[in-house]
Every structure is written in C-alpha cells, then in structure tokens.
Design a protein around this motif. Structure first.
Motif, mmCIF file in Angstrom:
data_model
loop_
_atom_site.group_PDB
_atom_site.id
_atom_site.type_symbol
_atom_site.label_atom_id
_atom_site.label_comp_id
_atom_site.label_asym_id
_atom_site.label_seq_id
_atom_site.Cartn_x
_atom_site.Cartn_y
_atom_site.Cartn_z
ATOM 1 N N PRO A 1 0.835 -1.202 0.000
ATOM 2 C CA PRO A 1 0.000 0.000 0.000
ATOM 3 C C PRO A 1 0.869 1.252 0.000
ATOM 4 N N SER A 2 0.398 2.290 -0.703
ATOM 5 C CA SER A 2 1.209 3.498 -0.788
ATOM 6 C C SER A 2 1.291 4.170 0.581
ATOM 7 N N ASP A 3 2.253 5.072 0.710
ATOM 8 C CA ASP A 3 2.518 5.664 2.013
ATOM 9 C C ASP A 3 1.437 6.625 2.494
ATOM 10 N N THR A 4 0.797 7.278 1.514
ATOM 11 C CA THR A 4 -0.226 8.236 1.919
ATOM 12 C C THR A 4 -1.385 7.475 2.541
ATOM 13 N N ARG A 5 -1.422 7.497 3.848
ATOM 14 C CA ARG A 5 -2.445 6.718 4.523
ATOM 15 C C ARG A 5 -3.783 7.424 4.456
ATOM 16 N N GLU A 6 -4.785 6.666 4.078
ATOM 17 C CA GLU A 6 -6.126 7.237 3.994
ATOM 18 C C GLU A 6 -6.537 7.773 5.354
ATOM 19 N N GLY A 7 -5.944 7.210 6.394
ATOM 20 C CA GLY A 7 -6.297 7.616 7.747
ATOM 21 C C GLY A 7 -6.151 9.108 7.960
ATOM 22 N N ASP A 8 -5.266 9.736 7.178
ATOM 23 C CA ASP A 8 -5.086 11.176 7.324
ATOM 24 C C ASP A 8 -6.357 11.939 6.986
ATOM 25 N N GLY A 9 -7.206 11.305 6.184
ATOM 26 C CA GLY A 9 -8.448 11.980 5.814
ATOM 27 C C GLY A 9 -9.590 11.644 6.750
ATOM 28 N N SER A 10 -9.313 10.922 7.831
ATOM 29 C CA SER A 10 -10.430 10.490 8.664
ATOM 30 C C SER A 10 -10.965 11.658 9.472
ATOM 31 N N LEU A 11 -12.259 11.623 9.648
ATOM 32 C CA LEU A 11 -12.934 12.689 10.374
ATOM 33 C C LEU A 11 -12.737 12.473 11.861
ATOM 34 N N THR A 12 -11.835 13.228 12.436
ATOM 35 C CA THR A 12 -11.625 13.140 13.881
ATOM 36 C C THR A 12 -12.039 14.483 14.486
ATOM 37 N N PRO A 13 -12.166 14.575 15.805
ATOM 38 C CA PRO A 13 -12.617 15.833 16.393
ATOM 39 C C PRO A 13 -11.710 16.988 15.976
ATOM 40 N N GLY A 14 -12.295 18.159 15.806
ATOM 41 C CA GLY A 14 -11.498 19.338 15.476
ATOM 42 C C GLY A 14 -11.674 19.808 14.053
ATOM 43 N N ALA B 1 -11.317 14.587 1.454
ATOM 44 C CA ALA B 1 -11.574 13.270 2.052
ATOM 45 C C ALA B 1 -12.557 13.393 3.219
ATOM 46 N N HIS B 2 -12.398 14.432 4.035
ATOM 47 C CA HIS B 2 -13.344 14.655 5.132
ATOM 48 C C HIS B 2 -14.757 14.815 4.594
ATOM 49 N N LEU B 3 -14.860 15.611 3.530
ATOM 50 C CA LEU B 3 -16.189 15.924 3.008
ATOM 51 C C LEU B 3 -16.823 14.704 2.371
ATOM 52 N N ARG B 4 -15.972 13.863 1.755
ATOM 53 C CA ARG B 4 -16.514 12.608 1.211
ATOM 54 C C ARG B 4 -17.079 11.762 2.337
ATOM 55 N N ALA B 5 -16.351 11.694 3.440
ATOM 56 C CA ALA B 5 -16.811 10.904 4.586
ATOM 57 C C ALA B 5 -18.120 11.483 5.121
ATOM 58 N N LEU B 6 -18.189 12.804 5.163
ATOM 59 C CA LEU B 6 -19.400 13.455 5.662
ATOM 60 C C LEU B 6 -20.582 13.180 4.732
ATOM 61 N N ARG B 7 -20.323 13.215 3.422
ATOM 62 C CA ARG B 7 -21.401 12.970 2.468
ATOM 63 C C ARG B 7 -21.866 11.529 2.527
ATOM 64 N N ALA B 8 -20.897 10.621 2.737
ATOM 65 C CA ALA B 8 -21.242 9.207 2.763
ATOM 66 C C ALA B 8 -22.043 8.866 4.013
ATOM 67 N N ALA B 9 -21.823 9.623 5.090
ATOM 68 C CA ALA B 9 -22.548 9.347 6.323
ATOM 69 C C ALA B 9 -24.034 9.566 6.087
ATOM 70 N N ASP B 10 -24.819 8.801 6.786
ATOM 71 C CA ASP B 10 -26.250 8.820 6.555
ATOM 72 C C ASP B 10 -26.899 9.986 7.300
#
Ligand SMILES: [Zn+2]
Ligand SMILES: [Zn+2]
Ligand SMILES: [Zn+2]
Length: 735
Positions: free
Chosen positions: A382-395, A411-420
């Motif tokens: 897997p490439s080094d750019t971890r998707e985890g960097d785009g995870s929606l965490t507090p702040g 990536a944050h906004l994609r996660a927000l859009r995907a959320a129900d």
C-alpha cells in the motif's frame, strides 16, 4: 441475529472520553439511552446526564439505542464515526459473510450443479429426456447463487476494509475478523471457480483475438437475403454478434449457435430457402468455432507474466452503491477472476492474477471490463499516503472551538457525504481567508478542496443554536398570517390594504413552509431541519449554487424551503413604468425602483433568442421546484428595462426572490400612488368630494413615506418620489 451495537471493547481512538448526552431512569445501574423517547425507557422520571464515551458507558447502553441511537449531534465527527460502526456499519459487516451459513448452497448441491453444467448450460439437443430441463435450470440457479455469494462477501469485505482504513486505530481490533472474512471470500471464490472451465476462457480469448474472417458473400445459398453487399453486411453482423457474445462469456463457443436465427429476419415465409440459410449459417459458425479451437490449441498453456486487475465498483450516478461487482463485469471476467486469482486485496479491489499468456495479453490489451496492468510476484505494498489522514476526527467539524479548527479536506467531506445524515445537513457555513464566510453545499466545498482551497468548516444546519431557532419556530407557528390560503385568496386586494402583495413577501414564504410542514407525516425534527435550512439559505447571494445536482433525489434544499425563498408569482412593475397616454389608464407613474431594483429574478431561460420560453421553477414545464445552476439570474431592473422577454404564459416565466419587509413596504406604497393616479386619470367616472378628500390625505401620508430604514432613500429616488406625489396633489386639486 448478531448484535450490531457498539461493542464495549472497540478502540475509540481520539473519541475516547468525548462527552455525550445520555438519558436514564434513576438508579446507578440503569441503562443509558440516546433518545428520551426510547421504547425501553418505561418511566417518566428520566435523568439527563453527560458522560464520557468509554467502555464503561458503552457497557451500560440500552441495546436498541446502542444499535440505532444517535449519541452525538449530526455534523460531529463522533456521529459520523458511530454511524460507520453501528447499525448497518462496520460491526454488521464484520458479522456477515465470515463463515458458511444456512443461506449458502450445500456441497452436495454445488457438486451436482458443477457436474450437470460440465458439457453445457442446456440439455443436448438429441436428448429426449424432458426431466433434464428443470435439472439444468436448478444447476444454473445454484451457479448463480454461488457467484452472488462470492461477490456479496467480497463487497462486504471491501466495505469493512474501507471503514477500517478511515479509522486506522480500529485495525488491530478488527484484524482477526477481517482475516476470517478474507478467508471466507477466498473459499467462496474457489467454489465459484469449480463452475469455470479454463478451456472455455481460452477459446473465448482466441475468438476475441480473431480478426474479421472471409465471409461467403457470393454463396448462392445466401442469395435469398439480397445482393452480395447485403449478404456481406448480414453475415458481418452475425460475425460481430457471435464474436462479442463468445468473447464475453464463460461458456464454450459452440453454445452460441442460436445467433444464426438473426439471419432469418425478412425471409421467415420462404421456408425452404430459409432452412437452407440456417443450415449454411450453422456451418459457418461451426467453422468459426473450429478455427478458434485450433488457434487456442496452438497456444501453449504457458503461464505469462502476472496481471494486476482492478475490480470496478458498481455505483449509481450519485455515487451510491448499486449492486455487487458481478453485475458490472462480464461472465468472462468473472470466470477469469474466479479461476486465476492468486492474491486478493479487496480493500483496494485489486487482484493478482496468474493467467495463461494469451489471456494475459487480452487483459492487458483492454479486452475486459477489469482495469488491468502488468503485475509482479505479489500485490504491491500500500502506498505511504495513509487514507487515515483523511479520517474525520474531532477538530474538523463543529465539535471543537472555531479557533482550533483544522482545515477541511476533500476526504473529510466525502466521509461526511457518505454518512447517513439528512440532506439538509449538506449545506455548510465555511470560512476561508480567500472568500470569507460563505454558505455552500458540501459538494461544492469538496470540489474547491480538490483544487487547493484552504478553509474551515464552521457549522451545518443542525449546529445552529436552538436559542435562536426555537423562538423563531414558535413565532411562525403562532402568527395569525400563518395561513397561506388566506393570503392567497386576498392577493387581489386594494393596495391600501395592509395585506396587499403579502404573497410576495418573506413572511408568507415562512408561512408556506410552516403550512406544508404541518402535515402529520412530517416529524417535528423535519420541520426544525427545514427551518434551519431556510435560515442558512436565505442570505445566500446567488441561490443557483445551493442545489447539488449530483444528488437529484436527495435535494440539498427541500421543495418547501424553495417556496420560502422564491415567490410563486411575478412582480407587477406597472408603477415603475413611465406614464404613457396610449396605454390603458395612462401606463405607469415612473416611480423609482429604489430598494426593488436588486430583487432577484430566477428563470429557466432569459434569452429571447434561444428556442423555448423562460419558465419559473414552479412551472410544470420546468424540472421540479428549485433553481439549479442552469437557471438565469436577472434583477427587477432588468425586467423593467426590457420588453423582449419570451415568458411562458402559464407561469409568467420567472420566480422573484421573496421581498423583504422594506421592499414589500415600498412595493405597496408605489402601488398606492399608482392606484390614485389611475383613479384621477379615469375619464368615465369622476371621484366625488369625499373620495377626493381621502385621496388628498393619503397623498399627504405618502409624501412623507420612506423605507423602514433610510438606506437607498436619499437623493434622486426620494426627489423623484416627492415630485410624483406633488404632481398627483396638483391633479387632485384641479378636480
Ligand atoms: Zn434505549
Ligand atoms: Zn412556464
Ligand atoms: Zn410554458
């Protein structure tokens, strides 16, 4: 039924210890509920507490609320995280498709079906045994079920891996369950592979690689079809259809001979000649089969270079999941994936295939719905750019002080859009140094982020404080004028009436919203959401940016909110037109547009030169209420200066933005002057003395008229207004 509530042992990462609001009956060991109205909370004596989210709190959660409850406000990272885990989220995915269950075909069924389909999908023609047909049918259903099972298990694994990649701290906890799921996917693939015949895949490849053959266009047996050119094109069509269906299938090429009936078209009645054509057609296909077989046999069975194949995602236009991958790839691709996969990474949907050289050539030449490239001995790391960097965490969202917010990313906004979350949550207040504070759909912010925009998320609709929204809701609900029907029937009242033109105003918009949401099928929460959406939307400069066209069925702005933003009827601009003796009652009075000049006008098409008329979003000729980026935007001043517009006669052609109170006040005042002018101009009936007295006192009052706040009422406009009043006073005194 497995338990998809939040497991107490799940690592919470940065969410550990976040304060959440819970409800409980009295007592130290009482269960905790997310919702006061939870059906298992059977007491009126409910305490509300704030507790840290941790294993102990999770352990006390009510079962129902643990699965479906909202423990955090929508629009917080915690809510998005919990949604990804509970309900139909990660815990559910980890529990399904990880071992055989009672929906799976038995080994006995599978073996029987494999044996049955070994020589073909249908009973041999010479077979007289009628009982064979249902048996073959059953075997085909079994094969279908086996492939579906594999695809569903793989998609479930993909979803689980995607969530874990978004929240990387879950990985050690989820690892054993993910491993079990991967094993199960592999086992399902192997079962599917038993139905695939490498020889068939190889011959299909040979057919794929065969150039157009010589066609017997001059053959007299085909002459009934037409002249040589016609025959050639009919045979060519037969060849193309046969080639395509063989090349994309997992069956042997001889099972596609039914295609010859395409030659029958136009000669159905000439039985003898038709039979001859069909026989010759069958021979032709047999030749093609034999050639392909010979070509395949000539190819040594050497394994070629490994191939990396990416399995496409089957998605709708809105990016939502539509079906499993088996619905978007051909049978040949499925056969290749089932037979030759040596390593699978369903997180990235990438398979390492070891295929015979000829099949590898075809895959790399783009002869497949799979996205292929040359591979190596193993799957690439897997490439080094971890998707985890785009995870929606507090702040990032509204769960930390604004001063500490981190920039939002695509990536944050994609996660927000995907959320129900409700569609109205897709409108956000954002802040950037470049553009200042704006209200934008999340999808628009996402596009900006992709091109390097740097800004923070301030709030979404649900973040707006109840201290402001609740009193507003109550005020609208109580107000006397909250009956749009009444406004509607009285819209033709005299301009002297306080209710004149009320149907164009902002207050009526709110009343419409209130009325359309008061239907019992709208929940209080929905009503509240719509009002919050209106509060966000109503000060937006250009309403055309609001609707996210990619989410057609899930509009950012509910129809009722559009009604609150845009009036359903056009403006009557007569008072602002010049006096004109050739017109009925002498035309307008030339009142200045003043505060009305900038009133926005939305239409499907403002250009009279294009085909078709302009429509309002409320017209049955336009596509659904609400404006989109395809609308044209004008102002009231544009309307006044131009007579050439080509408006639809049904809807009037456009919808004006609802008038604010000062605008509405001025609109009324101008219409009052206009009414007086018309009465004075009338030659058929003279106003009597009492009427004239009323007019004079009304003119006295209007002379001093000014908008609620003085802005825009100095200089030329005010002077022009007073001149009109003076002129009318003079006319009245001549009577
Ligand atoms: Zn509960
Ligand atoms: Zn129309
Ligand atoms: Zn029309």
């Amino acid at each position: 039924m497995p338990d998809f509530a939040l497991p107490a042992d799940i690592p919470l990462g940065p969410f550990e210890g976040t304060q959440i609001n819970v409800h409980a009956a009295k007592g130290k060991s009482a269960r905790l509920h997310a919702d006061r109205s939870c059906s298992s909370l059977r007491t009126k004596d409910i305490r509300s507490l704030t507790l840290p989210l941790n294993a102990e709190t999770i352990g006390r959660m009510c079962r129902h609320c643990g699965v479906w409850g909202r423990w955090a406000r929508p629009g917080t990272a915690l809510n998005v995280f919990l949604q990804a885990i509970t309900g139909m989220g990660l815990c559910y995915e980890l529990a399904i498709y990880s071992a055989p269950d009672d929906e799976e075909c038995t080994e006995e069924d599978v073996s029987r079906a494999v044996l049955r389909l070994r020589e073909g999908d249908y009973p041999p023609e010479e077979s007289e045994n009628e009982d064979l047909w249902p048996e073959f049918g059953e075997a085909r259903s079994t094969r279908e079920a086996v492939f579906q099972r594999w695809a569903s298990a793989a998609e479930s694994l993909h979803r689980a891996l995607t969530t874990v990649r978004q929240y990387p701290w879950l990985e050690p906890w989820a690892r054993p369950m993910l491993a079990q799921k991967s094993e199960y996917v592999e086992a399902s693939r192997e079962t599917a592979a038993r139905f695939c015949r490498p020889e068939a895949l190889k011959v299909a490849t040979a057919v794929f690689q065969t150039p157009d053959p010589e066609l017997p266009a001059e053959d007299p047996d085909f002459s009934v079809l037409g002249d040589a050119t016609t025959v050639r094109s009919r045979l060519h069509r037969l060849w193309l259809r046969w080639k395509e269906s063989v090349a994309s299938d997992w069956l042997t090429p001889d099972q596609h001979s039914l295609l010859i009936y395409d030659l029958e078209r136009g000669i159905e009645r000439k039985r003898k000649k038709r039979d001859l054509v069909l026989t010759r057609g069958e021979e032709l296909i047999s030749e093609w089969v034999a050639q392909a077989q010979a070509k395949a046999d000539a190819h040594p069975d050497l394994m070629g270079q490994p191939v990396l194949a990416r399995v496409p995602k089957s998605e709708t236009d809105e990016g939502r999941h539509r079906g499993d991958f088996d619905e978007s790839v051909t049978h040949w691709d499925l056969g290749v994936l089932a037979t030759y996969t040596v390593e699978a990474d369903w997180g990235r949907r990438t398979m390492l295939l070891r295929v015979p050289a000829a099949i590898g050539e075809r895959l790399l030449a783009g002869g497949s719905t799979l996205d292929c490239e040359p591979g190596d001995d193993g799957l690439p790391a897997p490439s080094d750019t971890r998707e985890g960097d785009g995870s929606l965490t507090p702040g990032i969202l509204d769960d930390a002080p604004v001063a500490e917010r981190r920039p939002i990313t695509a990536a944050h906004l994609r996660a927000l859009r995907a959320a129900d979350t409700p569609a109205t949550e897709q409108l956000a207040i954002v802040f950037s140094a470049e553009n200042g504070v704006e209200v934008l759909p999340v999808s628009v912010v996402e596009k900006r982020c992709e091109t390097g925009w740097r800004g923070v998320f301030i709030a979404a609709a649900s973040d707006l404080p109840a201290s402001v929204i609740d009193p507003w809701t109550q005020r609208i609900a109580e107000k006397d004028h909250a009956d749009p029907e009444r406004v509607w029937t009285h819209r033709h009242r005299s301009p002297r009436d306080q209710g004149f033109a009320q149907h164009l105003g902002v207050a009526t918009g709110e009343a419409w919203l209130q009325a359309s949401l008061s239907a019992p099928y709208h929940s209080a929460a929905e009503r509240d959401r719509a009002l919050r959406c209106l509060a966000l939307a109503r000060n937006v400069d250009d309403l055309r940016i609001l609707d996210d066209l990619t989410a057609y069925r899930n509009r950012t702005i509910p129809v009722a909110v559009w009604n609150a933003l845009l009036a359903t009827e056009g403006l009557d601009l007569q008072p602002f037109q010049q006096e004109n003796e050739t017109e009925f009652l002498g035309g307008g009075i030339g009142a200045p547009l003043s505060v009305l000049a900038d009133v926005q006008i939305y239409t499907t098409d403002a250009d009279p030169a294009t085909m078709g008329k302009g429509h309002s979003p409320y017209c049955s000729h336009s596509r659904g209420a609400g404006v989109t980026k395809y609308y044209d935007l004008l102002t009231a001043a544009d309307l006044l200066g131009n007579e050439d517009f080509d408006w639809c006669s049904q809807c009037g052609g456009y919808a004006p933005r609802r008038l604010t109170d000062p605008q509405l006040g001025y609109y009324r005042a101008a219409h009052r002057l206009q009414a007086i002018a018309q009465r004075l101009r009338s030659e058929h009936s003279q106003p009597n003395a009492q009427e004239l007295a009323t007019m004079r006192s009304e003119l006295d009052e209007l002379r001093e008229w000014r908008p609620g706040d003085d802005t825009g009422w100095r200089g030329a406009a005010a002077r022009r207004w007073r001149a009109i009043v003076r002129d009318l006073v003079a006319r009245a005194s001549k009577r």
